[in-house]
Write an enzyme that holds these catalytic residues in place. Structure first.
Site, mmCIF file in Angstrom:
data_model
loop_
_atom_site.group_PDB
_atom_site.id
_atom_site.type_symbol
_atom_site.label_atom_id
_atom_site.label_comp_id
_atom_site.label_asym_id
_atom_site.label_seq_id
_atom_site.Cartn_x
_atom_site.Cartn_y
_atom_site.Cartn_z
ATOM 1 C CG HIS A 53 -3.498 -0.208 -6.680
ATOM 2 N ND1 HIS A 53 -3.799 0.388 -5.488
ATOM 3 C CD2 HIS A 53 -3.532 -1.542 -6.433
ATOM 4 C CE1 HIS A 53 -4.008 -0.535 -4.556
ATOM 5 N NE2 HIS A 53 -3.852 -1.726 -5.123
ATOM 6 N NE ARG B 229 -4.204 -1.644 0.407
ATOM 7 C CZ ARG B 229 -4.409 -2.606 -0.498
ATOM 8 N NH1 ARG B 229 -3.603 -2.713 -1.540
ATOM 9 N NH2 ARG B 229 -5.412 -3.443 -0.377
#
Ligand code: NDP
Length: 313
Positions: free
Chosen positions: A276, A228
């Site tokens: 992502h 993350r």
């Protein structure tokens, strides 16, 4: 069994893309989205990506909270979360996608493909230094479902591989050197040429990719973040690259997504950003697993991918 009333909730993305999958698997199912939830007491199942703070607490008959990804950090940050089972997705396709991405990211830099891209564009036939995978150590921080698969693939290619987890592994992976806990971190980092962050985002792991971790890596190390954005301290990365201590970074996640146009990462010669995309789960898999989990919960069984809120993953 009558299909449950499902709420697709997110404060950041449009969850409508999941509707057809639920309607195909359970025709006639009552699926609602964030802005049009109607009577909250009908909702038994919440399928989430970063749900707005407090929204799940307004559903009195909720039985299951399902993440649409492997991480649950975006759900657990809601301080009013009702005490219901929270599940992450467990998906072989997601694991395969992550394995392919990380192997690519390791090989890309270790075999110097950015230089070959530049040579190819300029029509230059030029060899870069060729180092065997057996001379290069990949350290995987987070040896869970994804990290384990990545470790196995890198061992198969011929890299030296080590992994770091919170607890000792009862079933060590062949060919992988294991480290665990804070006590094992220094030795793990000291021998890592490419560091892969595949940790869940928790209080303990926030900022893991920062000055102190970088300092303990050998000079010239490459950092790959597929965890993350909040695992990375951006300023510390820029400093470690500027000093020459790190040679590069491959970042699939960033603190702010999408990464703003003006962000220094975009034009940095040693940073490669991807949006992502390391891995995804199909809407059909999300819908199927969510409904299976709902049936397990109703039958008093443990659903697949249930996380332990005490540990945050
Ligand atoms: P798992 O929960 O299966 O594994 C997590 C691993 O991290 C475990 O090995 C665990 O240790 C370790 N860990 C947790 N906390 C610590 C700590 N404090 N110190 C050391 N090790 C720790 O997760 P997954 O492998 O399924 O996924 C990992 C993460 O990858 C997700 O949480 C998500 O954020 C990210 N992800 C990113 C995607 C992308 O597209 N970029 C796609 C999918 C996931 P132990 O084994 O001891 O429990």
């Amino acid at each position: 069994m009558k299909p449950p009333c499902v709420a697709l909730v997110s404060g950041v993305i449009d969850m409508r893309f999941l509707m057809p999958a639920f309607e195909t698997i359970a025709p006639g199912i009552d699926v609602r989205i964030t802005d049009v939830l109607g009577e909250r007491d009908k909702i038994e199942l919440a399928v989430c990506w970063a749900p707005p703070q407090g929204l799940l607490a307004s559903m009195p008959n909720l039985r299951l909270i399902q993440s649409i990804g492997a991480g649950v950090d975006h759900i657990l940050k809601d301080s009013t979360l009702p005490p219901k089972p929270v599940c992450r997705i467990v998906d072989p396709d997601m694991t395969a996608g992550m394995t392919a991405y990380v192997c690519w990211a390791v090989i890309n830099r270790q075999r110097r493909f950015p230089a070959y891209c530049a040579h190819s564009a300029a029509g230059v036939w030029q060899e870069e230094a060729i180092e065997s995978p057996s001379g290069h150590c990949v350290g995987i921080a987070g040896l869970g479902r994804l990290g384990t698969a990545v470790a196995r693939a890198l061992v198969a290619i011929g890299y030296r591989v080590q992994g770091w987890s919170r607890q000792p592994k009862t079933d060590p992976l062949p060919g992988v050197t294991h480290f665990h806990g804070k006590a094992g971190l220094e030795d793990f980092l000291a021998r890592t040429d490419t560091l892969v962050c595949l940790l869940p985002l928790t209080e303990e792991t926030t900022g893991f990719l920062g000055r102190e971790t970088f300092r303990q890596l050998p000079p010239g190390a490459h950092v790959i973040n597929v965890g993350r954005g909040a695992h990375l301290v951006e300023r510390d990365l820029l400093d470690a690259l500027a000093s020459g201590h790190l040679s590069g970074a491959t970042l699939d996640t960033t603190a702010v997504e999408p990464l703003p146009q003006t962000h220094p990462f975009w034009r940095h010669q040693q940073i490669l950003v991807t949006p992502h995309i390391a891995s995804r789960t199909s809407p059909a898999t999300i819908a199927r697993q969510t409904l299976d989990n709902y049936r397990h919960v109703c039958a008093g069984r443990i659903p697949s991918g249930q996380i332990d809120p005490r540990h945050g993953y």
